[in-house]
Write an enzyme that holds these catalytic residues in place. Structure first.
Site, PDB file in Angstrom:
ATOM      1  CG  HIS A  43      -3.657 -18.517   8.279  1.00 19.65           C
ATOM      2  ND1 HIS A  43      -3.537 -19.873   8.066  1.00 19.65           N
ATOM      3  CD2 HIS A  43      -3.620 -17.938   7.053  1.00 19.65           C
ATOM      4  CE1 HIS A  43      -3.414 -20.096   6.758  1.00 19.65           C
ATOM      5  NE2 HIS A  43      -3.469 -18.939   6.120  1.00 19.65           N
ATOM      6  CD1 TRP A  92       7.099 -10.668   6.871  1.00 22.39           C
ATOM      7  CD2 TRP A  92       7.775 -12.797   6.959  1.00 22.39           C
ATOM      8  NE1 TRP A  92       8.328 -10.690   7.462  1.00 22.39           N
ATOM      9  CE2 TRP A  92       8.769 -11.987   7.536  1.00 22.39           C
ATOM     10  CE3 TRP A  92       7.985 -14.181   6.892  1.00 22.39           C
ATOM     11  CZ2 TRP A  92       9.959 -12.507   8.047  1.00 22.39           C
ATOM     12  CZ3 TRP A  92       9.166 -14.696   7.409  1.00 22.39           C
ATOM     13  CH2 TRP A  92      10.137 -13.865   7.977  1.00 22.39           C
ATOM     14  N   GLY A 122      -0.901 -15.341  -2.139  1.00 18.37           N
ATOM     15  CA  GLY A 122      -0.931 -14.570  -3.358  1.00 18.37           C
ATOM     16  C   GLY A 122      -1.881 -13.405  -3.329  1.00 18.37           C
ATOM     17  NE  ARG A 147      -6.915 -10.593   4.967  1.00 24.95           N
ATOM     18  CZ  ARG A 147      -6.123 -11.537   4.468  1.00 24.95           C
ATOM     19  NH1 ARG A 147      -6.148 -11.813   3.179  1.00 24.95           N
ATOM     20  NH2 ARG A 147      -5.314 -12.211   5.255  1.00 24.95           N
ATOM     21  NE  ARG A 184      -7.201 -17.234   5.716  1.00 26.45           N
ATOM     22  CZ  ARG A 184      -6.391 -16.404   5.064  1.00 26.45           C
ATOM     23  NH1 ARG A 184      -6.148 -15.206   5.561  1.00 26.45           N
ATOM     24  NH2 ARG A 184      -5.845 -16.749   3.927  1.00 26.45           N
ATOM     25  CG  HIS A 231      -3.006 -14.444   8.821  1.00 23.22           C
ATOM     26  ND1 HIS A 231      -1.666 -14.596   8.510  1.00 23.22           N
ATOM     27  CD2 HIS A 231      -3.649 -14.306   7.615  1.00 23.22           C
ATOM     28  CE1 HIS A 231      -1.506 -14.536   7.196  1.00 23.22           C
ATOM     29  NE2 HIS A 231      -2.682 -14.350   6.644  1.00 23.22           N
ATOM     30  CD  GLU A 284      -4.661 -18.391  -0.935  1.00 16.23           C
ATOM     31  OE1 GLU A 284      -5.223 -17.452  -0.327  1.00 16.23           O
ATOM     32  OE2 GLU A 284      -3.456 -18.384  -1.203  1.00 16.23           O
ATOM     33  CB  ALA A 326      -0.931  -0.007   1.211  1.00 21.24           C
TER      34      ALA A 326
HETATM   35  C1  SIN Z   1      -2.089 -17.733   2.994  1.00 15.75           C
HETATM   36  O1  SIN Z   1      -1.229 -17.880   2.129  1.00 15.75           O
HETATM   37  O2  SIN Z   1      -2.733 -18.660   3.472  1.00 15.75           O
HETATM   38  C2  SIN Z   1      -2.369 -16.355   3.481  1.00 15.75           C
HETATM   39  C3  SIN Z   1      -3.008 -15.582   2.439  1.00 15.75           C
HETATM   40  C4  SIN Z   1      -3.809 -14.488   3.046  1.00 15.75           C
HETATM   41  O3  SIN Z   1      -3.642 -14.158   4.212  1.00 15.75           O
HETATM   42  O4  SIN Z   1      -4.659 -13.954   2.347  1.00 15.75           O
END
Ligand code: SIN
Length: 575
Positions: A256, A63, A67, A401, A305, A366, A132, A33
């Site tokens: 996470h 980190w 993606g 998120r 998530r 996370h 994901e 950002a």
């Molecule tokens: C992950 O790679 O699991 C994290 C991706 C994210 O936080 O959006």
């Protein structure tokens, strides 16, 4: 509802400024950002100052593994990306912000590629997209397998280095923002910055600017275990709150599901095992090898998530263990090494070979889904103050998120801020006006940081209740009452005091929200309560009269001033 849950000072105690500098725009932070915004602004604005807390690449962007999500595939569409984002946000996303994200996202990602970011491609040169949690399409672009953030950071820093000699942009590293400078009528006109430097710019100084863009990232270090790097101490959020900016949705902390479990008592930044590993077919199993996500949710291991994290916590509780396992063995050593080189190398360093044994994992902090509340142009309620990236609450994430939407949010809204500021500064808006810093507050000594993290983890962690949040609030109030003169002003005590101020806000919101939604899980209120809680908790203090932070309920994230339409569309003419 407590109207004045805790006393919030206006400033942290710090030495008198020993140096001053002046810019049109001060950008704070050097993740996707901050770098995007600064690079874009320097094309149109005379003087941009970018400050960053340690080194340019030290923030969370580097980190990021999985993606960046965008509807890039021909069979995908922004509408489908919007639908997945709204479902993940459990009724609290601002749909107009999500629409901006998903419609402008693909163009911004292509521009990023134009700037030199190298995403993974197939033999035909097309970007390879993966899936994901919460996504119904393959739409996650990745780089270096699982080193997406590091590649984006590399590309943007290379752009910055290429213009570093340009007098129109100045970069100061090892520069911690302590507080925002405000004008007599509450507008933001710069920041006090502590620089570990040499020569004239060293120690506390005043960086004056017509506008400040906060891009300082999240607050992960408020918990004992997090995937966030050590710099993530919520400095920008806390400074904004003290200055009178509105913060929203703080209780929606994302845990996470698959963070490598390093044993009881592991603290600080923990190794992430990307959701993309599940996207490629890895499966969560308990100690008996049972794949417990199957049948729990139609998307099984790729459920949103919050659903997966909660299922893991429940399984851990049911089986009396402190972790479960991620089984990726069937993917094969060769595939794992090529697709997830960072994760495999880290696992092996820690004595686990994912090709031959399941990886022990447990949820850990996370991402902060809430933050400094902004409108669609990145403006906050304080004139001259903007926010983007994890520090902000644009309304995109709601209660949870969607995976890989964070890099995209930083990118899209940084562009919008640069466009808005270019237009406003060009039109003579946001004139430079004198700012003041008066007084200071007691500081919390950094030797209490571990205790603060323990309080937050126990009381306001992934599973909460009225009793746990109340206990946390009392314990935090106890820390706040400690004699202030025991702490010397300096980066460690400023960071720790920032964590305290945000911890008190977050715990208050978590105490008030009597329901379970997204990242906020209340054992004593295990269901959604749409009738009472389709609303946001907003933290704000009056910039002029003082002490308490007020928590109030808003029915939606629509900008209260209703001035969204008073200016041109910031994107007009920029495509
Ligand atoms: C992950 O790679 O699991 C994290 C991706 C994210 O936080 O959006």
């Amino acid at each position: 509802m407590p109207d004045a849950p805790f006393a919030l000072p206006r400033y942290l105690t710090s030495p008198t400024a020993g140096w001053t500098t002046q810019a049109d725009v001060l950008v704070v932070g050097s993740g996707i950002a901050g770098l995007t915004c600064a690079l874009r602004l320097r094309e149109h604005v005379d003087r941009v100052l970018l400050v960053t807390k340690t080194e340019l690449s030290a923030g969370s962007t580097t980190w990021a593994q999985g993606g960046i999500a965008a509807a890039l595939a021909p069979e995908d569409s922004p509408e489908e990306h919007l639908d997945d984002t709204l479902v993940a946000g459990v009724g609290l996303c601002d749909e107009s912000a999500v629409e901006v994200l998903v419609t402008e996202g693909p163009a911004r990602v292509r521009e990023l590629i134009g700037l030199g970011a190298r995403f993974d491609t197939d033999a035909a040169g097309e970007i390879t997209l993966t899936r994901e949690g919460g996504h119904h399409r393959d739409r996650i672009a990745h780089a270096g397998g699982d080193a997406t953030g590091a590649e984006i950071s590399r590309a943007l820093i290379a752009q910055l280095e290429a213009v570093r000699a340009d007098p129109g942009i100045e970069v100061i590293e090892h520069a911690l923002v302590v507080d925002l400078l405000t004008t007599a009528d509450g507008a933001v006109g710069g920041a006090t910055v502590h620089v570990i430097g040499e020569g004239e710019i060293d120690g506390i100084g005043a960086a004056h600017a017509r506008a400040v863009v906060l891009a300082t990232g999240g607050l992960g270090q408020i918990y004992s275990a997090t995937t966030n790097p050590p710099v993530a101490t919520g400095d920008g959020m806390a400074a904004a709150l003290r200055a009178g900016a509105a913060l929203a949705d703080l209780e929606f902390v994302q845990f996470h599901p698959t963070v490598m479990h390093l044993g009881e008592g592991a603290t600080g930044q923990q190794p992430l095992v990307s959701e993309a590993v599940r996207g490629e077919g890895a499966v969560l199993v308990d100690a008996d090898g049972e794949a417990f996500m199957t049948g729990l949710h139609p998307m099984a291991d790729l459920a949103p998530r919050d659903v997966v994290a909660r299922a893991i916590l429940e399984r851990m509780e049911a089986t009396g263990t402190d972790h479960v396992y991620l089984d990726a063995r069937h993917l094969g050593g060769e595939f794992l090494e090529q697709r997830f080189p960072t994760i495999v190398a880290r696992c092996r360093e820690l004595g686990i070979d994912p090709a031959t044994e399941p990886i022990p994992v447990a949820p850990a902090q996370h991402y902060a889904s809430g933050g400094v509340r902004t409108d669609l142009r990145g403006r906050t309620n304080l004139e001259g103050l903007y926010a983007c990236g994890e520090v902000s609450c644009t309304g995109v994430h709601g209660a949870n998120r969607l995976a890989s939407n964070s890099l995209l949010e930083g990118l899209v809204f940084a562009h919008r801020i640069a466009e808005d500021l270019t237009r406003r500064l060009g039109a003579g808006e946001l004139p430079a006006t004198p700012t003041t810093v008066e007084g200071g507050s007691a500081l919390l000594d950094s030797r209490h940081r571990r205790e603060l993290q323990r309080i937050m983890t126990k009381g306001v962690g992934p599973l909460r209740s009225a009793a746990s949040t109340e206990e946390a609030l009392e314990a935090l109030a106890g820390l706040a009452r400690l004699p202030g003169d025991e702490a010397e002003p300096g980066p460690l005590s400023w960071e720790t005091t920032n964590l305290l101020h945000l911890g008190q806000s977050l715990a208050t919101a978590a105490h008030l929200r009597e329901e379970t939604r997204g990242g906020h899980v209340r054992r004593d209120h295990p269901e959604h309560d749409d009738a009472q809680w389709s609303a946001h908790l907003v933290h704000v203090r009056d910039p002029y009269d003082g002490e308490p932070a007020v928590i109030r309920l808003d029915v939606d994230l629509a900008w209260p001033e209703g001035d969204e339409e008073d200016d041109e569309d910031p994107q007009e003419g920029t495509q």
